[in-house]
Design an enzyme around this catalytic site. Sequence first.
Site, mmCIF file in Angstrom:
data_model
loop_
_atom_site.group_PDB
_atom_site.id
_atom_site.type_symbol
_atom_site.label_atom_id
_atom_site.label_comp_id
_atom_site.label_asym_id
_atom_site.label_seq_id
_atom_site.Cartn_x
_atom_site.Cartn_y
_atom_site.Cartn_z
ATOM 1 N N SER A 292 -48.032 -95.657 -77.529
ATOM 2 C CA SER A 292 -49.210 -96.527 -77.498
ATOM 3 C C SER A 292 -50.050 -96.355 -78.755
ATOM 4 C CB SER A 292 -50.076 -96.168 -76.284
ATOM 5 O OG SER A 292 -51.351 -96.757 -76.374
ATOM 6 N N TYR B 198 -54.724 -89.981 -71.035
ATOM 7 C CA TYR B 198 -53.567 -90.888 -71.104
ATOM 8 C C TYR B 198 -53.028 -90.937 -72.539
ATOM 9 C CZ TYR B 198 -51.364 -95.354 -72.169
ATOM 10 O OH TYR B 198 -50.520 -96.321 -72.670
ATOM 11 N N LYS C 45 -49.456 -89.468 -74.396
ATOM 12 C CA LYS C 45 -48.511 -90.230 -75.221
ATOM 13 C C LYS C 45 -48.269 -89.499 -76.554
ATOM 14 C CE LYS C 45 -47.744 -93.903 -72.648
ATOM 15 N NZ LYS C 45 -46.392 -94.234 -72.150
#
Length: 326
Positions: free
Chosen positions: A116, A140, A144
Amino acid sequence: MSVLVTGGAGYIGSHTVRRLHADGADVVVLDTLELGYPQAIPGIPLVRASIDDVDAVTAACKEHRVTQVIHFAGYKSVGESMELPTKYWINNVAGTATLVDTMLGLGVDQIVFSSSCSVNGTPDSVPVAEDAAIRPESVYAASKAMVEQVLGWYGVTHGLRSVSLRYFNAAGAEADGRHGEVWDRSINLVPVAMKAALGRRPPLQVFADDYPTPDGTCIRDYIHVDDLADAHVRALAYLAGGGASIALNVGTGIGSSVLDVIKATERAAGRPVPHDIVGRRAGDPVATYADPTLINATLGWTATKTLDDIVETAWRWHSTHLDGYG
Ligand code: WQD
């Protein structure tokens, strides 16, 4: 020769699975169906299991003679990640390490990872290239970034070759309107705008119009899920051809504001998107959009769909599937 797609019953995963199947590739999906829908992958072998289920992953790889993996499976809510961080560390990071360990034990050493642009957090400048600072601003996003590191180190210790695709803002739906993003599991702008236009939720809240941008609203790089699927297919071919591990930004290189998305949605829907201007959302970068130079040079990939294509296909899906897959 087949591809194991983890999280392949989810929004971007299922779109990629259907594209691979249409191309004649042999595909098997591993998905817990916590966030996925079997209706999204009709006719595709599905193993209902998690990425840390060593026996299930082993059996799927052996039965289907898997040679490559696309890894979509992972929790993806920025807000939830700040409330339940352990869930993200264990599933997204430790789960990936277990998946890779199982793969390597079977001689499967090529993986495409769903990363991402949020690994960069608020970029110092735009457009954003791959050498931008890695500065995640949520658990989050940090998960990643950590998985990218884990894959890199498996390259050093075990010769794993990986392509980490750093998505910008994925949106849009299948051209025929039969498959798309299920809005009851997404707070992203496009599905929320569609839901407001269809009167299935209160007016869209625009998180401020006092930013230093042409119309005062935040700018993002919206990429059609068709183009995103194509990037995955090309990444598999790159690895099959011996390509070295790399991280690539997957975006159009074009920035669109929140009001641009609203106006495009109103054009596609032929009706207004009820919306109210409210305060800023914490953590929102003013503007972020990709520099697609490296992915074009490495994979020969470029986006083909426009913002209007995104909202027109999203409208066709949402307006005919008010309850998603039912
Ligand atoms: C887009 C814009 C909001 C909702 C997403 C993913 C992230 C990563 C990058 C893949 C922002 C505004 C939104 C609303 C609004 N992709 N907005 N009202 O935050 O850019 O991040 O793409 O990993 O994981 O989440 O996406 O759709 O939430 O916001 O005004 O109700 O729309 O402020 O400017 P975001 P988003």
